[in-house]
Design an enzyme around this catalytic site. Structure first.
Site, PDB file in Angstrom:
ATOM      1  N   HIS A 149       0.839  -1.207   0.000  1.00  0.00           N
ATOM      2  CA  HIS A 149       0.000   0.000   0.000  1.00  0.00           C
ATOM      3  C   HIS A 149       0.871   1.252   0.000  1.00  0.00           C
ATOM      4  O   HIS A 149       0.613   2.210  -0.741  1.00  0.00           O
ATOM      5  CB  HIS A 149      -0.899  -0.029   1.236  1.00  0.00           C
ATOM      6  CG  HIS A 149      -1.680   1.224   1.465  1.00  0.00           C
ATOM      7  ND1 HIS A 149      -2.846   1.509   0.784  1.00  0.00           N
ATOM      8  CD2 HIS A 149      -1.470   2.276   2.308  1.00  0.00           C
ATOM      9  CE1 HIS A 149      -3.323   2.677   1.197  1.00  0.00           C
ATOM     10  NE2 HIS A 149      -2.510   3.157   2.113  1.00  0.00           N
TER      11      HIS A 149
ATOM     12  N   HIS B 240       1.096   5.194  -2.011  1.00  0.00           N
ATOM     13  CA  HIS B 240       1.486   6.520  -1.532  1.00  0.00           C
ATOM     14  C   HIS B 240       2.760   7.083  -2.174  1.00  0.00           C
ATOM     15  O   HIS B 240       2.783   8.228  -2.647  1.00  0.00           O
ATOM     16  CB  HIS B 240       1.673   6.489  -0.011  1.00  0.00           C
ATOM     17  CG  HIS B 240       0.401   6.494   0.752  1.00  0.00           C
ATOM     18  ND1 HIS B 240      -0.473   7.563   0.759  1.00  0.00           N
ATOM     19  CD2 HIS B 240      -0.155   5.548   1.562  1.00  0.00           C
ATOM     20  CE1 HIS B 240      -1.509   7.288   1.524  1.00  0.00           C
ATOM     21  NE2 HIS B 240      -1.351   6.071   2.019  1.00  0.00           N
TER      22      HIS B 240
ATOM     23  N   GLU C  23      -6.355   8.938   0.667  1.00  0.00           N
ATOM     24  CA  GLU C  23      -6.505   7.482   0.662  1.00  0.00           C
ATOM     25  C   GLU C  23      -7.426   6.972  -0.449  1.00  0.00           C
ATOM     26  O   GLU C  23      -7.127   5.966  -1.100  1.00  0.00           O
ATOM     27  CB  GLU C  23      -7.034   6.998   2.014  1.00  0.00           C
ATOM     28  CG  GLU C  23      -6.013   7.029   3.130  1.00  0.00           C
ATOM     29  CD  GLU C  23      -4.868   6.024   2.934  1.00  0.00           C
ATOM     30  OE1 GLU C  23      -4.970   5.147   2.054  1.00  0.00           O
ATOM     31  OE2 GLU C  23      -3.873   6.142   3.664  1.00  0.00           O
TER      32      GLU C  23
ATOM     33  N   SER D 173      -3.402   0.923  -4.737  1.00  0.00           N
ATOM     34  CA  SER D 173      -2.698  -0.269  -4.262  1.00  0.00           C
ATOM     35  C   SER D 173      -3.588  -1.495  -4.158  1.00  0.00           C
ATOM     36  O   SER D 173      -3.144  -2.545  -3.690  1.00  0.00           O
ATOM     37  CB  SER D 173      -2.069   0.016  -2.889  1.00  0.00           C
ATOM     38  OG  SER D 173      -3.070   0.299  -1.920  1.00  0.00           O
TER      39      SER D 173
END
Length: 219
Positions: free
Chosen positions: A72, A77, A117, A138
């Protein structure tokens, strides 16, 4: 692979990625042993620091993880922090969190959820929906859900998003859709200005430091 030593034969290292981001946008990745408090995590964004977990999701469900793992962080990110507009958007949330009360920290955490997010943005080429939220980028399951699922899209309104509910263990039923990173940044900045706190924080790009000044509206 050229800049961060990504390859099929080598596990990406946070230091290599962090060094690259530092040169591109001034951001740094810091390893975290576990989940931080919302205040600790959001505050760090003001200083261009992103805390990363280091464990891998369970092999029984490789397409989805209810908690952030290294996939993730590295897939979702890290690449986005190389984009100056997105990086600035993230820092604006962090700056708004400095000095905020617990209630406003929770609201900013919810806003973070619906943007950094799980946010979507309109393509500058044709206006189609593009994912920028790490939880979408992700996760194959979340990506498919965000594009083709029975979901709702709402224009990004930071005040509205900060007060919405969301599921944390399933794919999302609602996604915010921003016109651009710049408009999202400005929308979040205006929301941050509405938060009452004893000081206003800003980032001095020349010195690389966060500076504060007393807030005239705080009482």
């Amino acid at each position: 692979e050229k800049f961060c030593e990504f390859s099929l034969q080598k596990v990406p290292q946070l230091k290599n990625i962090s060094d690259f981001l530092s040169e591109e946008t001034g951001w740094a990745l810091k390893p975290a042993c576990g989940l931080l408090t919302q205040r600790e995590f959001l505050n760090s964004l003001a200083f261009k620091v992103f805390h990363c977990t280091q464990y891998m999701r369970h092999h029984s469900d490789p397409f989805y993880t209810p908690e952030p793992d290294v996939s993730h962080e590295v897939i979702g990110h890290a690449p986005m922090f190389a984009n100056p507009e997105f990086a600035e958007l993230s820092q604006v949330i962090g700056l708004a969190s400095l000095g905020a009360c617990d209630e406003d920290i929770a609201r900013l955490g919810t806003l973070y959820w619906f943007t950094v997010e799980f946010g979507l943005v309109k393509s500058i080429e044709d206006g189609s929906r593009k994912a920028y939220g790490a939880g979408v980028l992700s996760s194959i399951g979340e990506m498919e859900n965000s594009m083709f699922g029975d979901v709702s899209y709402i224009p990004l309104d930071s005040k509205l998003a900060a007060g919405m509910d969301y599921p944390s263990t399933t794919v999302q039923p609602i996604y915010t859709l921003a016109d651009s990173f710049e408009s999202a940044r400005d929308n979040i900045f205006d929301f941050g200005k509405s938060i009452k706190k004893p000081f206003i924080a800003s980032f001095d790009s020349k010195t690389g430091m966060v500076v504060t000044r007393p807030s005239q509206d705080f009482s």
